[in-house]
Design an enzyme around this catalytic site. Structure first.
Site: not given
Length: 332
Positions: A116, A256, A286
Site C-alpha cells: 500500500c 492512504h 482500500n
C-alpha cells in the site's frame, strides 16, 4: 542556477462501474453494514468484473484520463513508473505494457511494488528522476485490481479492498513548489502479518496451493492496524517537525485510505481539523496503490497553488512513510 524541484502538474483517475456495497456483502459473508462502517468507514467499493482485464486496464484508463484532460502528448513522456501490488502477470512488467498502450513509446517504464506504500515510494522515485535534470515528464501510475487476490468468503479482507487506478504527472519546477521532503521507512517484521503465501519463489503455484486458498490475501487485522496507526502518525508528525510546520501550516492531509480510524488517528496526532483531511474511503474502500492519486483526482478543484500537503501511507511488509509537497497549480 535555480534549484529544480519535482511538482505534480496533472492528475487523472479511473474506477470501474460495478459497485459492491455493504448491503451486498451482507448476503455474501457474516457481516453487516453497521459493523463495516463503524470499523472501517467503508460503504462501498468498485470491482473490475470484465473477463480478461487486469491492473493494466485500470492504469491505462487513468493515464488516458490525465492525458485527455490536460492535452498531454504521450510522446513527450520520458518515464512511466507503475506502482502496483497486483501486476497483470509475473515477469513481464505491467508498466511497460501500459506505456505502449497509451502511446508513450519514447518512455521507459518499470513496476514498483511496496504494497500500500507503492505510490508513496513512487513519488520519491519520480521526484529523484526529475531533480536529476535528465527527465522532464514522469508519469506515476498507481493501480490495483485487488479483487483478483481477495477471498470473498473471508470477511476479514473482502470488506476492505476495491479496484481502481490513478495517475499523476511530475514535471520540473523552478518556483520551489512540488516535493519538499520525504521520510520513508520499512521493517521486515511485517512479512507474516499481511501477505499471500503462494505464487512466489518460496511456494510456487500448485494444485494444493490453489485448493488451500493460498493465493488470496491473508491479513492479521489487529496487528496490522496497531502498526499502521503508530507508523502513519509517527512519520507524519516527524516530517512536520523536520520542516518546522504546525497544524496551521498544513492545508491538506492526503492519507492512504485503508481504514477511517487510522486516518483519524494520524490527523489527530498532527493536530489537524477534520476539514483538512481528504477522505473518499467510503466510496472506494482500500484500492492499495490507487488511494493517494484517487484522492488528488477527487479533490483536485479544491487544491490551490502553494498549498502544503502531507502524504502518508502504510503497507504490508511493512512499508510506510510521509511526504511533504507544495501544490503547484490551480485547476482551470
Amino acid at each position: 542556477m535555480s534549484t529544480i524541484t519535482a511538482a505534480i502538474t496533472a492528475v487523472g483517475s479511473y474506477v470501474p462501474d460495478f459497485v459492491l456495497s455493504n448491503a451486498v456483502l451482507e448476503q455474501m459473508v457474516d457481516t453487516n453494514d453497521e459493523w463495516i462502517t463503524t470499523r472501517t468507514g467503508i460503504n462501498e467499493r468498485r470491482l473490475l468484473k470484465e473477463p480478461g482485464k487486469g491492473t493494466s486496464y485500470l492504469a491505462i484508463k487513468a493515464a488516458q484520463n490525465l492525458i485527455e484532460k490536460n492535452n498531454i502528448d504521450p510522446l513527450s513522456i520520458d518515464l512511466i513508473i507503475m506502482a502496483t501490488a497486483t501486476p497483470d502477470m509475473p515477469v513481464a512488467s505491467t508498466g511497460v505494457y501500459v506505456a505502449t498502450q497509451i502511446g508513450a513509446i519514447n518512455a521507459f517504464a518499470f513496476d514498483l511494488s511496496a504494497a500500500c506504500s507503492s505510490f508513496l515510494y513512487g513519488m520519491s522515485a519520480a521526484s529523484a528522476y526529475i531533480q536529476s535534470g535528465r527527465y522532464k515528464k514522469v508519469l506515476l501510475l498507481g493501480a490495483d485490481k485487488m479483487s483478483s487476490i481477495i477471498d470473498y468468503t473471508d470477511r476479514a479482507t473482502c470488506i476492505i479492498f476495491g479496484d481502481g487506478g490513478g495517475a499523476v504527472l511530475f514535471e520540473p519546477n523552478l518556483e520551489g513548489l512540488g516535493l519538499q521532503d520525504e521520510y520513508l521507512r520499512s521493517d521486515g517484521i511485517g512479512r507474516e502479518y499481511l501477505k499471500i503465501d503462494a505464487g512466489g519463489s518460496i511456494l510456487p503455484a500448485s494444485k494444493e496451493t490453489v485448493e488451500n486458498g493460498q493465493h488470496f490475501v491473508f491479513q492479521d487485522g489487529k496487528t496490522v492496524f496497531k502498526y499502521a496507526v503508530s507508523g502513519m502518525a509517527d512519520v507524519s508528525e516527524k516530517i512536520m517537525q523536520r520542516n518546522n510546520l504546525t497544524h496551521d501550516d498544513i492545508n491538506w492531509l492526503v492519507a492512504h485510505q485503508a481504514n477511517r480510524r487510522i486516518i483519524d488517528a494520524t490527523a489527530h496526532r498532527m493536530g489537524l481539523d477534520e476539514s483538512k483531511v481528504l477522505i473518499n474511503i467510503q466510496r472506494y474502500g482500500n484500492t492499495t496503490s490507487a488511494t493517494l492519486p484517487l484522492l488528488l483526482s477527487d479533490y483536485e478543484s479544491q487544491l490551490k497553488k502553494g498549498d502544503n500537503l502531507i502524504f502518508a501511507a502504510f503497507g504490508g511488509g511493512f512499508t510506510w512513510g510521509a511526504i511533504y509537497l507544495k501544490w503547484a497549480y490551480n485547476k482551470q
